[in-house]
Design a protein around this motif. Sequence first.
Motif, PDB file in Angstrom:
ATOM      1  N   SER A  68       0.879  -1.159   0.000  1.00  0.00           N
ATOM      2  CA  SER A  68       0.000   0.000   0.000  1.00  0.00           C
ATOM      3  C   SER A  68       0.925   1.220   0.000  1.00  0.00           C
ATOM      4  N   VAL A  69       0.788   2.075  -1.005  1.00  0.00           N
ATOM      5  CA  VAL A  69       1.658   3.243  -1.107  1.00  0.00           C
ATOM      6  C   VAL A  69       0.813   4.510  -1.010  1.00  0.00           C
ATOM      7  N   SER A  70       1.103   5.318   0.012  1.00  0.00           N
ATOM      8  CA  SER A  70       0.418   6.604   0.211  1.00  0.00           C
ATOM      9  C   SER A  70       1.480   7.678   0.318  1.00  0.00           C
ATOM     10  N   GLY A  71       1.497   8.597  -0.646  1.00  0.00           N
ATOM     11  CA  GLY A  71       2.544   9.623  -0.647  1.00  0.00           C
ATOM     12  C   GLY A  71       3.895   8.941  -0.777  1.00  0.00           C
ATOM     13  N   SER A  72       4.789   9.227   0.171  1.00  0.00           N
ATOM     14  CA  SER A  72       6.126   8.627   0.116  1.00  0.00           C
ATOM     15  C   SER A  72       6.236   7.397   1.010  1.00  0.00           C
ATOM     16  N   GLN A  73       5.135   6.988   1.624  1.00  0.00           N
ATOM     17  CA  GLN A  73       5.170   5.848   2.542  1.00  0.00           C
ATOM     18  C   GLN A  73       4.698   4.563   1.867  1.00  0.00           C
ATOM     19  N   THR A  74       5.496   3.503   2.019  1.00  0.00           N
ATOM     20  CA  THR A  74       5.131   2.182   1.517  1.00  0.00           C
ATOM     21  C   THR A  74       4.913   1.272   2.705  1.00  0.00           C
ATOM     22  N   GLU A  75       3.733   0.665   2.769  1.00  0.00           N
ATOM     23  CA  GLU A  75       3.437  -0.301   3.821  1.00  0.00           C
ATOM     24  C   GLU A  75       3.206  -1.645   3.140  1.00  0.00           C
ATOM     25  N   TYR A  76       4.014  -2.643   3.526  1.00  0.00           N
ATOM     26  CA  TYR A  76       3.870  -3.961   2.927  1.00  0.00           C
ATOM     27  C   TYR A  76       2.716  -4.702   3.595  1.00  0.00           C
ATOM     28  N   LEU A  77       1.846  -5.281   2.765  1.00  0.00           N
ATOM     29  CA  LEU A  77       0.699  -6.014   3.282  1.00  0.00           C
ATOM     30  C   LEU A  77       0.979  -7.507   3.353  1.00  0.00           C
ATOM     31  N   THR A  78       2.069  -7.938   2.738  1.00  0.00           N
ATOM     32  CA  THR A  78       2.508  -9.328   2.865  1.00  0.00           C
ATOM     33  C   THR A  78       3.951  -9.326   3.342  1.00  0.00           C
ATOM     34  N   GLY A  79       4.308 -10.341   4.109  1.00  0.00           N
ATOM     35  CA  GLY A  79       5.644 -10.422   4.692  1.00  0.00           C
ATOM     36  C   GLY A  79       6.676 -10.953   3.716  1.00  0.00           C
ATOM     37  N   LYS A  80       7.934 -10.965   4.168  1.00  0.00           N
ATOM     38  CA  LYS A  80       9.038 -11.440   3.325  1.00  0.00           C
ATOM     39  C   LYS A  80       9.056 -12.958   3.208  1.00  0.00           C
ATOM     40  N   ASN A  81       8.235 -13.636   4.008  1.00  0.00           N
ATOM     41  CA  ASN A  81       8.217 -15.108   3.978  1.00  0.00           C
ATOM     42  C   ASN A  81       7.279 -15.666   2.908  1.00  0.00           C
ATOM     43  N   VAL A  82       6.515 -14.775   2.252  1.00  0.00           N
ATOM     44  CA  VAL A  82       5.614 -15.217   1.175  1.00  0.00           C
ATOM     45  C   VAL A  82       5.819 -14.322  -0.039  1.00  0.00           C
ATOM     46  N   THR A  83       5.422 -14.824  -1.210  1.00  0.00           N
ATOM     47  CA  THR A  83       5.609 -14.060  -2.433  1.00  0.00           C
ATOM     48  C   THR A  83       4.410 -14.263  -3.363  1.00  0.00           C
ATOM     49  N   ILE A  84       4.145 -13.274  -4.218  1.00  0.00           N
ATOM     50  CA  ILE A  84       3.046 -13.430  -5.175  1.00  0.00           C
ATOM     51  C   ILE A  84       3.554 -13.768  -6.566  1.00  0.00           C
ATOM     52  N   GLY A  85       4.815 -14.176  -6.647  1.00  0.00           N
ATOM     53  CA  GLY A  85       5.390 -14.576  -7.933  1.00  0.00           C
ATOM     54  C   GLY A  85       6.894 -14.433  -7.893  1.00  0.00           C
ATOM     55  N   ALA A  86       7.540 -14.844  -8.974  1.00  0.00           N
ATOM     56  CA  ALA A  86       8.994 -14.738  -9.051  1.00  0.00           C
ATOM     57  C   ALA A  86       9.428 -13.272  -8.981  1.00  0.00           C
ATOM     58  N   SER A  87       8.601 -12.392  -9.559  1.00  0.00           N
ATOM     59  CA  SER A  87       8.845 -10.954  -9.497  1.00  0.00           C
ATOM     60  C   SER A  87       7.514 -10.271  -9.758  1.00  0.00           C
ATOM     61  N   CYS A  88       7.474  -8.965  -9.614  1.00  0.00           N
ATOM     62  CA  CYS A  88       6.229  -8.236  -9.878  1.00  0.00           C
ATOM     63  C   CYS A  88       5.834  -8.299 -11.348  1.00  0.00           C
ATOM     64  N   VAL A  89       6.801  -8.532 -12.224  1.00  0.00           N
ATOM     65  CA  VAL A  89       6.485  -8.663 -13.644  1.00  0.00           C
ATOM     66  C   VAL A  89       5.615  -9.900 -13.868  1.00  0.00           C
ATOM     67  N   SER A  90       5.945 -10.985 -13.188  1.00  0.00           N
ATOM     68  CA  SER A  90       5.158 -12.218 -13.365  1.00  0.00           C
ATOM     69  C   SER A  90       3.826 -12.152 -12.620  1.00  0.00           C
ATOM     70  N   ALA A  91       3.698 -11.233 -11.685  1.00  0.00           N
ATOM     71  CA  ALA A  91       2.458 -11.078 -10.911  1.00  0.00           C
ATOM     72  C   ALA A  91       1.751  -9.798 -11.336  1.00  0.00           C
ATOM     73  N   SER A  92       1.649  -9.601 -12.650  1.00  0.00           N
ATOM     74  CA  SER A  92       1.224  -8.299 -13.162  1.00  0.00           C
ATOM     75  C   SER A  92      -0.278  -8.026 -13.100  1.00  0.00           C
ATOM     76  N   SER A  93      -1.096  -9.046 -12.890  1.00  0.00           N
ATOM     77  CA  SER A  93      -2.536  -8.824 -12.921  1.00  0.00           C
ATOM     78  C   SER A  93      -3.166  -9.158 -11.576  1.00  0.00           C
ATOM     79  N   LEU A  94      -3.370  -8.139 -10.770  1.00  0.00           N
ATOM     80  CA  LEU A  94      -3.904  -8.337  -9.432  1.00  0.00           C
ATOM     81  C   LEU A  94      -5.324  -7.824  -9.268  1.00  0.00           C
ATOM     82  N   PHE A  95      -5.694  -6.791 -10.025  1.00  0.00           N
ATOM     83  CA  PHE A  95      -6.957  -6.097  -9.799  1.00  0.00           C
ATOM     84  C   PHE A  95      -7.781  -5.940 -11.071  1.00  0.00           C
TER      85      PHE A  95
END
Length: 141
Positions: A68-95
Amino acid sequence: ASRSVKQEGEYAISAIERLVRNAREVSTSSTDAVCDGTLVSQIYVTSPNENITTFKCVDDSSVARIASVSGSQTEYLTGKNVTIGASCVSASSLFTCTSTGDSPPRVTISFTLAQKNTGNDPVQSVSIPFQTTILVRNSNL
């Protein structure tokens, strides 16, 4: 391991759901109010007090995380122990945001979370799909 993945996914969905449901506006474009059913990698949510939050995938030290990015602040909604793909390029369709006529916009969130760095142990390599559709309550569209 699966409980961690499940909890991470449920937390991300509930955080996004809360903001989207109470949004004044939801868009797939940073400049225009676009809600045309296109599958996108990020969504812009305008709160009743005009703050804009962007939900998107962020590559954080080789972990594709939902943030979640608001202004200059980034808050991660998932931890470093899980991933939504190999990279954000491969996880390009979320919404997907759809709006027809006078009905309020609907936002569908869809992603699969997997345990990160599990080696070759199939018992440890848990992956869970998450999907929900949210109706925007306070929309001005």
